[in-house]
Design a protein around this motif. Structure first.
Motif, PDB file in Angstrom:
ATOM      1  N   TRP A 158      42.983  34.144  37.276  1.00  0.00           N
ATOM      2  CA  TRP A 158      43.749  33.833  38.458  1.00  0.00           C
ATOM      3  C   TRP A 158      42.886  33.711  39.708  1.00  0.00           C
ATOM      4  CZ3 TRP A 158      48.222  37.436  40.451  1.00  0.00           C
ATOM      5  CH2 TRP A 158      49.064  36.686  41.264  1.00  0.00           C
ATOM      6  N   SER A 159      42.055  34.736  39.925  1.00  0.00           N
ATOM      7  CA  SER A 159      41.302  34.789  41.174  1.00  0.00           C
ATOM      8  C   SER A 159      40.137  33.816  41.175  1.00  0.00           C
ATOM      9  CB  SER A 159      40.765  36.204  41.384  1.00  0.00           C
ATOM     10  OG  SER A 159      40.012  36.575  40.255  1.00  0.00           O
ATOM     11  N   ARG A 160      39.791  33.321  40.002  1.00  0.00           N
ATOM     12  CA  ARG A 160      38.603  32.469  39.935  1.00  0.00           C
ATOM     13  C   ARG A 160      38.889  31.027  40.301  1.00  0.00           C
ATOM     14  NH1 ARG A 160      35.726  34.081  34.367  1.00  0.00           N
ATOM     15  NH2 ARG A 160      35.563  36.313  34.696  1.00  0.00           N
ATOM     16  N   ARG A 208      41.931  41.503  36.933  1.00  0.00           N
ATOM     17  CA  ARG A 208      41.150  40.440  37.557  1.00  0.00           C
ATOM     18  C   ARG A 208      39.685  40.582  37.234  1.00  0.00           C
ATOM     19  NH1 ARG A 208      43.144  39.212  43.530  1.00  0.00           N
ATOM     20  NH2 ARG A 208      40.966  39.614  43.904  1.00  0.00           N
ATOM     21  N   SER A 209      38.991  39.478  37.397  1.00  0.00           N
ATOM     22  CA  SER A 209      37.577  39.472  37.025  1.00  0.00           C
ATOM     23  C   SER A 209      36.789  40.498  37.825  1.00  0.00           C
ATOM     24  CB  SER A 209      37.009  38.090  37.272  1.00  0.00           C
ATOM     25  OG  SER A 209      35.638  38.119  37.052  1.00  0.00           O
ATOM     26  N   LEU A 262      31.396  40.446  44.161  1.00  0.00           N
ATOM     27  CA  LEU A 262      30.756  41.478  44.985  1.00  0.00           C
ATOM     28  C   LEU A 262      31.821  42.276  45.729  1.00  0.00           C
ATOM     29  CD1 LEU A 262      27.726  39.507  46.435  1.00  0.00           C
ATOM     30  CD2 LEU A 262      27.684  41.428  44.847  1.00  0.00           C
ATOM     31  N   ARG A 263      32.898  41.576  46.139  1.00  0.00           N
ATOM     32  CA  ARG A 263      33.959  42.256  46.853  1.00  0.00           C
ATOM     33  C   ARG A 263      34.584  43.339  45.965  1.00  0.00           C
ATOM     34  NH1 ARG A 263      38.463  38.463  48.558  1.00  0.00           N
ATOM     35  NH2 ARG A 263      36.823  36.904  48.657  1.00  0.00           N
ATOM     36  N   ILE A 284      34.218  52.006  47.518  1.00  0.00           N
ATOM     37  CA  ILE A 284      35.029  52.621  48.577  1.00  0.00           C
ATOM     38  C   ILE A 284      36.048  53.581  47.973  1.00  0.00           C
ATOM     39  CG2 ILE A 284      36.782  52.155  50.338  1.00  0.00           C
ATOM     40  CD1 ILE A 284      35.286  49.505  50.891  1.00  0.00           C
ATOM     41  N   VAL A 285      36.696  53.134  46.898  1.00  0.00           N
ATOM     42  CA  VAL A 285      37.684  53.988  46.238  1.00  0.00           C
ATOM     43  C   VAL A 285      37.023  55.272  45.737  1.00  0.00           C
ATOM     44  CG1 VAL A 285      39.198  54.187  44.212  1.00  0.00           C
ATOM     45  CG2 VAL A 285      39.232  52.110  45.606  1.00  0.00           C
TER      46      VAL A 285
END
Lengths: 246, 135
Positions: free
Chosen positions: A243-245, B20-21, B25-26, B33-34
Motif C-alpha cells: 500500500w505505502s509503496r 506495511r513495509s 527510514l521513517r 521513538i516508540v
C-alpha cells in the motif's frame, strides 16, 4: 529453423512445425507421472523446460530421462516461484515466440495445448484454458466449482477481459507478455497475480475450452479446498504491505 | 468510555503499521521513538505508580494494571504483524537467490550439452599440497 538438429538432446529442440513454442512444466515431487507427461509433450514435438522445484523424490532423474531441459531450484519456491523461473528460462534459453504452461500431474491434455497454439498464432497475446466454456468436458466436484466461480467473479471486477475460469494452469502467452510478468507471491496465490498481469493491460486475451482430467492422482496432489483461505489471506496481506509503496 | 474510542483505532493502526513495509527510514525512526517512549514510560510507571491509576481513571479503566495489559496486547499484535512482514521480505530475497542459482546452473548444463562436453559437473580435484606451494 531446424532446431532439432542444432540443439538435439537438450530438451529445447522441437519439431520444425512447433519451433516457435516452448512449454514450461512445473514439477514438485511428481516422479510417478512427470516422465510420461513430458514424453507425451516431447513426442508431440514441443521444446520442454521442466522447472524442478527442489523435489525430494526422483523427479529430476525422470525429467532428464524423459528429455526435457531441466532447471532445478536449490530450495522450494512454490508454484508462483517455479512459474516465474520457467518464464525467465524460456526467455533466456530459447527464442520461442509463444510460451505454454502445462501441469506435471497429467490433468492437462496435449491436444488442448495444440489447439491453443493454433489459436494464439492467429494474433492473440494470451490464450487461457477454461473448464467452463462450451466444448470442454470436465467433471468438477460441485464445491470446487462453486469456489472457482466465486474466485473468478472477484477477480473479474477489475480488468475489462471477462474470464470464465480464474485458476486454470493451462495457458499459452506471447514472449512479449512473458517479459512483463513479475510473480512475487509465493504459493498458489500467484494465480490471481498472474491473471491481473495478463488481463490488466491491453493484451488480446481469449479462452480456449479444455478438458481437465481429475484423476485420482491429480485429486490427491491437487489443491485442498481449504487452501483458498491461504490464498485470500496472502493476497490481502500483500496488498496492505504494498500500500505505502505505490 | 474513552478507552473504547482509543483501543479500537489503536488495534487497527497497529495492524496496518505492522503490515506495511519496514524498509523506510521513517519507519525505522518511528520504531526508535516508540522504544525510547516505552523506556521512559516504564521508568515513570515504576517511580510513580499512581500516575498509571490516574490515566486509567481518566480513560475509564478500573485499574492501572489493566492499562498495561491493553498496551501489551497492542504491542503483541504489532510484533506478530511486523515479524511476519519481515519474514516475507526475507523469503522474497531467498526466491531471487534460488532462481539466480537455478538459472546459472541450467545455463552451464545447456552450454555443456551444446558444446558436447561430456564431463561431469564435479569440480576438478585439487591437490591441497600443490595449492599451498603456489601460494
Amino acid at each position: 529453423m531446424n532446431m532439432r538438429s542444432a540443439r538435439a538432446g537438450t530438451g529445447l529442440d522441437s519439431d520444425p512445425a512447433l519451433a516457435d513454442v516452448v512449454v514450461i512444466v512445473r514439477v514438485f515431487n511428481e516422479a510417478t507421472v512427470v516422465g510420461s507427461v513430458i514424453r507425451e509433450l516431447r513426442d508431440a514435438g514441443f521444446a520442454v523446460i521442466a522447472v524442478d522445484d527442489a523435489s525430494t523424490d526422483a523427479s529430476a532423474a525422470e525429467i532428464d530421462a524423459a528429455g526435457a531441459f531441466r532447471v532445478s531450484h536449490p530450495a522450494n519456491l512454490g508454484a508462483g516461484g517455479a512459474l516465474q523461473t520457467g518464464l525467465e528460462a524460456a526467455l533466456t534459453f530459447t527464442g520461442a515466440e509463444f510460451i505454454g504452461c502445462f501441469d506435471a500431474d497429467g490433468q492437462h491434455q496435449v491436444k488442448d495445448l495444440m489447439g491453443m497454439v493454433e489459436v494464439i498464432r492467429q494474433g492473440y497475446d494470451v490464450v487461457i484454458g477454461s473448464r467452463f466454456l462450451e466444448g470442454g468436458d470436465t467433471q468438477i466436484p460441485w464445491l470446487r466449482r462453486w469456489l472457482l466461480k466465486a474466485a473468478t467473479s472477484l477477480m473479474n471486477r477489475r480488468g475489462e477481459t471477462r474470464l470464465t475460469d480464474a485458476h486454470n494452469g493451462l495457458r499459452i502467452i506471447k514472449r512479449s507478455v512473458a517479459r512483463e510478468i513479475r510473480l512475487t507471491y509465493s504459493g498458489m496465490a500467484y494465480a490471481s497475480q498472474l491473471e491481473r498481469a495478463l488481463t490488466g493491460s491491453d493484451y488480446r486475451v481469449t479462452e480456449f475450452p479444455v478438458t481437465i482430467l481429475y484423476t485420482e492422482y491429480s485429486q490427491s496432489k491437487g489443491q485442498p479446498l481449504l487452501n483458498s483461505v491461504n490464498i485470500l489471506a496472502e493476497v490481502a496481506a500483500h496488498r496492505i504491505s504494498q500500500w505505502s509503496r505505490r | 468510555m474513552i478507552i473504547q474510542w482509543l483501543l479500537i483505532p489503536a488495534i487497527i493502526v497497529a495492524v496496518l503499521l505492522a503490515l506495511r513495509s519496514r524498509n523506510s527510514l521513517r519507519g525505522q525512526a518511528r520504531r526508535k521513538i516508540v522504544a525510547v517512549l516505552t523506556l521512559v514510560g516504564g521508568v515513570v510507571a515504576v517511580v510513580q505508580p499512581d500516575i498509571l491509576q490516574v490515566i486509567a481513571d481518566f480513560v475509564g479503566i478500573a485499574r492501572g494494571a489493566d492499562l498495561i495489559l491493553y498496551g501489551l496486547a497492542l504491542v503483541i499484535i504489532y510484533l506478530v504483524g511486523s515479524v511476519s512482514v519481515r519474514f516475507r521480505e526475507h523469503e522474497a530475497k531467498v526466491v531471487l537467490l534460488s532462481r539466480a542459482l537455478a538459472m546459472s546452473d541450467a545455463a552451464r548444463r545447456l552450454h555443456d550439452q551444446e558444446t558436447g562436453f561430456a564431463g561431469t559437473a564435479a569440480p576438478v580435484a585439487v591437490d591441497p599440497a600443490a595449492v599451498d606451494r603456489d601460494i
